[in-house]
Design an enzyme around this catalytic site. Sequence first.
Site, PDB file in Angstrom:
ATOM      1  N   THR A  32       0.822  -1.204   0.000  1.00  0.00           N
ATOM      2  CA  THR A  32       0.000   0.000   0.000  1.00  0.00           C
ATOM      3  C   THR A  32       0.863   1.263   0.000  1.00  0.00           C
ATOM      4  O   THR A  32       0.574   2.197  -0.763  1.00  0.00           O
ATOM      5  CB  THR A  32      -0.985  -0.015   1.187  1.00  0.00           C
ATOM      6  OG1 THR A  32      -1.816  -1.169   1.068  1.00  0.00           O
ATOM      7  CG2 THR A  32      -1.845   1.242   1.215  1.00  0.00           C
ATOM      8  N   GLU A  89       1.122   9.677  -5.598  1.00  0.00           N
ATOM      9  CA  GLU A  89       1.664  11.019  -5.372  1.00  0.00           C
ATOM     10  C   GLU A  89       2.575  11.435  -6.522  1.00  0.00           C
ATOM     11  O   GLU A  89       2.501  12.562  -7.016  1.00  0.00           O
ATOM     12  CB  GLU A  89       2.434  11.080  -4.054  1.00  0.00           C
ATOM     13  CG  GLU A  89       1.536  11.099  -2.844  1.00  0.00           C
ATOM     14  CD  GLU A  89       2.206  11.731  -1.649  1.00  0.00           C
ATOM     15  OE1 GLU A  89       2.256  12.987  -1.594  1.00  0.00           O
ATOM     16  OE2 GLU A  89       2.684  10.985  -0.787  1.00  0.00           O
ATOM     17  N   HIS A 113      -7.026   0.635  -1.046  1.00  0.00           N
ATOM     18  CA  HIS A 113      -6.264  -0.386  -1.764  1.00  0.00           C
ATOM     19  C   HIS A 113      -7.161  -1.617  -1.781  1.00  0.00           C
ATOM     20  O   HIS A 113      -7.346  -2.271  -0.759  1.00  0.00           O
ATOM     21  CB  HIS A 113      -4.944  -0.660  -1.033  1.00  0.00           C
ATOM     22  CG  HIS A 113      -3.960  -1.423  -1.836  1.00  0.00           C
ATOM     23  ND1 HIS A 113      -2.658  -1.577  -1.424  1.00  0.00           N
ATOM     24  CD2 HIS A 113      -4.041  -2.064  -3.035  1.00  0.00           C
ATOM     25  CE1 HIS A 113      -1.991  -2.285  -2.325  1.00  0.00           C
ATOM     26  NE2 HIS A 113      -2.822  -2.600  -3.301  1.00  0.00           N
TER      27      HIS A 113
END
Length: 126
Positions: A33, A41, A67
């Site tokens: 994750t 990002e 996720h």
Amino acid sequence: MLKEGITGHQETIVTVENTAKTMKSGTLDVFATPAMIALMEQTAYESVAGELEEGYGTVGTMLNVKHVSATPLGMKVTCESTLTKIDGRALTFEVKAFDERGLIGEGTHERFLVQNEKFQAKANNK
């Protein structure tokens, strides 16, 4: 020039280095994750970097992602971002990650426009 609708795209392969086991976010050899979040990002900030004035950048301020599916070693992961809202210096992105079988993660990511030198100087003086 920044405008809503700017999109980004990044790809990576699941390797030992970006598994949950190696990144200490779990015990399994699946895409971590934290690795998915880093990819989201990266995709968002790189999508707008070329549209910013010289000396400016963005910093992440919020993530709200799920996720939803595991990805095994060796599989390709792709990430897509779309700049959906500009509110002053606050930028909101929709982010999605997929493996070769389908959606593995999705959510929103907020970034804030900063003047790089001023921001770094402030961070160094804390």
